[in-house]
Design a protein around this motif. Structure first.
Motif, PDB file in Angstrom:
ATOM      1  N   MET A   1       0.812  -1.221   0.000  1.00 17.01           N
ATOM      2  CA  MET A   1       0.000   0.000   0.000  1.00 17.01           C
ATOM      3  C   MET A   1       0.845   1.270   0.000  1.00 17.01           C
ATOM      4  O   MET A   1       0.316   2.364  -0.099  1.00 17.01           O
ATOM      5  CB  MET A   1      -0.924   0.012   1.228  1.00 17.01           C
ATOM      6  CG  MET A   1      -1.938  -1.106   1.268  1.00 17.01           C
ATOM      7  SD  MET A   1      -3.175  -0.975  -0.028  1.00 17.01           S
ATOM      8  CE  MET A   1      -3.966   0.554   0.415  1.00 17.01           C
ATOM      9  N   ASN A   2       2.157   1.097   0.183  1.00 18.38           N
ATOM     10  CA  ASN A   2       3.074   2.238   0.243  1.00 18.38           C
ATOM     11  C   ASN A   2       2.750   3.168   1.423  1.00 18.38           C
ATOM     12  O   ASN A   2       2.700   4.383   1.293  1.00 18.38           O
ATOM     13  CB  ASN A   2       3.084   3.012  -1.077  1.00 18.38           C
ATOM     14  CG  ASN A   2       4.333   3.854  -1.229  1.00 18.38           C
ATOM     15  OD1 ASN A   2       5.375   3.549  -0.656  1.00 18.38           O
ATOM     16  ND2 ASN A   2       4.221   4.930  -1.984  1.00 18.38           N
TER      17      ASN A   2
ATOM     18  N   LEU B   1      -9.260   5.926   9.629  1.00 18.77           N
ATOM     19  CA  LEU B   1      -9.877   5.284   8.469  1.00 18.77           C
ATOM     20  C   LEU B   1      -8.990   5.499   7.250  1.00 18.77           C
ATOM     21  O   LEU B   1      -8.384   6.572   7.106  1.00 18.77           O
ATOM     22  CB  LEU B   1     -11.245   5.900   8.182  1.00 18.77           C
ATOM     23  CG  LEU B   1     -12.367   5.530   9.141  1.00 18.77           C
ATOM     24  CD1 LEU B   1     -13.586   6.384   8.871  1.00 18.77           C
ATOM     25  CD2 LEU B   1     -12.710   4.059   9.023  1.00 18.77           C
ATOM     26  N   PRO B   2      -8.922   4.514   6.374  1.00 19.13           N
ATOM     27  CA  PRO B   2      -8.153   4.718   5.135  1.00 19.13           C
ATOM     28  C   PRO B   2      -8.834   5.764   4.259  1.00 19.13           C
ATOM     29  O   PRO B   2     -10.057   5.902   4.281  1.00 19.13           O
ATOM     30  CB  PRO B   2      -8.170   3.347   4.459  1.00 19.13           C
ATOM     31  CG  PRO B   2      -9.073   2.478   5.236  1.00 19.13           C
ATOM     32  CD  PRO B   2      -9.485   3.179   6.471  1.00 19.13           C
TER      33      PRO B   2
ATOM     34  N   LYS C   1      -7.642   0.801  -3.492  1.00 22.96           N
ATOM     35  CA  LYS C   1      -6.528  -0.134  -3.659  1.00 22.96           C
ATOM     36  C   LYS C   1      -6.775  -1.418  -2.857  1.00 22.96           C
ATOM     37  O   LYS C   1      -6.519  -2.517  -3.336  1.00 22.96           O
ATOM     38  CB  LYS C   1      -5.223   0.541  -3.234  1.00 22.96           C
ATOM     39  CG  LYS C   1      -3.994  -0.182  -3.691  1.00 22.96           C
ATOM     40  CD  LYS C   1      -2.750   0.674  -3.494  1.00 22.96           C
ATOM     41  CE  LYS C   1      -1.527  -0.046  -4.011  1.00 22.96           C
ATOM     42  NZ  LYS C   1      -0.325   0.766  -3.885  1.00 22.96           N
ATOM     43  N   LEU C   2      -7.273  -1.270  -1.623  1.00 15.30           N
ATOM     44  CA  LEU C   2      -7.586  -2.436  -0.793  1.00 15.30           C
ATOM     45  C   LEU C   2      -8.686  -3.280  -1.433  1.00 15.30           C
ATOM     46  O   LEU C   2      -8.600  -4.509  -1.459  1.00 15.30           O
ATOM     47  CB  LEU C   2      -8.020  -1.989   0.607  1.00 15.30           C
ATOM     48  CG  LEU C   2      -6.920  -1.430   1.505  1.00 15.30           C
ATOM     49  CD1 LEU C   2      -7.532  -0.674   2.680  1.00 15.30           C
ATOM     50  CD2 LEU C   2      -5.997  -2.545   1.991  1.00 15.30           C
ATOM     51  N   ALA C   3      -9.700  -2.624  -1.960  1.00 14.43           N
ATOM     52  CA  ALA C   3     -10.803  -3.337  -2.614  1.00 14.43           C
ATOM     53  C   ALA C   3     -10.285  -4.157  -3.793  1.00 14.43           C
ATOM     54  O   ALA C   3     -10.659  -5.319  -3.968  1.00 14.43           O
ATOM     55  CB  ALA C   3     -11.878  -2.350  -3.071  1.00 14.43           C
TER      56      ALA C   3
ATOM     57  N   VAL D   1     -12.899  -7.196  -3.389  1.00 14.54           N
ATOM     58  CA  VAL D   1     -14.205  -6.893  -2.799  1.00 14.54           C
ATOM     59  C   VAL D   1     -14.629  -5.495  -3.240  1.00 14.54           C
ATOM     60  O   VAL D   1     -13.788  -4.673  -3.592  1.00 14.54           O
ATOM     61  CB  VAL D   1     -14.176  -6.970  -1.249  1.00 14.54           C
ATOM     62  CG1 VAL D   1     -13.810  -8.376  -0.791  1.00 14.54           C
ATOM     63  CG2 VAL D   1     -13.247  -5.944  -0.647  1.00 14.54           C
ATOM     64  N   PRO D   2     -15.919  -5.188  -3.226  1.00 20.66           N
ATOM     65  CA  PRO D   2     -16.368  -3.842  -3.590  1.00 20.66           C
ATOM     66  C   PRO D   2     -15.931  -2.809  -2.548  1.00 20.66           C
ATOM     67  O   PRO D   2     -15.816  -3.118  -1.364  1.00 20.66           O
ATOM     68  CB  PRO D   2     -17.892  -3.953  -3.616  1.00 20.66           C
ATOM     69  CG  PRO D   2     -18.195  -5.408  -3.648  1.00 20.66           C
ATOM     70  CD  PRO D   2     -17.043  -6.095  -3.003  1.00 20.66           C
TER      71      PRO D   2
END
Length: 124
Positions: A28-29, A44-45, A52-54, A59-60
């Motif tokens: 994720m840098n 929270l991100p 990027k996580l999705a 996942v949506p």
């Protein structure tokens, strides 16, 4: 978006994929501390990180923002409104949104997205 729910869900996803906080931080840098802060609900991100996580977890974005699998969200929506078909993220491309039978102009959607971003930023 409850910080604790999002954090717990991010931890579940990371563990499911067998990734350490350090490995995820590199991907994720961001720092390992940032990953830890997300997972314990301290922070929270940001939307770019959520996107990027999705993508990383398949996942949506809506699922990450809600802190639950999309199936749970869909089940809740269908229970509340049997006519509802699925959860749709406002930022999905190629959607034709309507309100009371009238097409919502793209500029209105952009205004709604700006309001949502600023509201989310205030609640970090």
């Amino acid at each position: 978006m409850g910080r604790n729910m999002v954090g717990k869900y991010l931890r579940v996803l990371r563990k499911k994929y067998g990734i350490s906080q350090k490995e995820l931080a590199l991907e994720m840098n961001v720092s390992k501390q940032t990953i830890s802060n997300w997972e314990v609900g301290r922070k929270l991100p940001r939307m770019k990180a959520i996107e990027k996580l999705a993508k990383l977890y398949g996942v949506p974005k809506a699922s990450i923002m809600a802190g639950r699998p999309i199936e749970e969200l869909t089940d809740e929506v269908e229970a509340a409104d049997p006519q509802a078909q699925r959860v749709v993220d406002l930022s999905e491309q190629g959607l034709h949104l309507t309100y009371q039978g009238h097409l919502v102009p793209q500029e209105y959607i952009e205004i709604i997205e700006k309001l949502m971003r600023s509201d989310m930023a205030e609640h970090r």
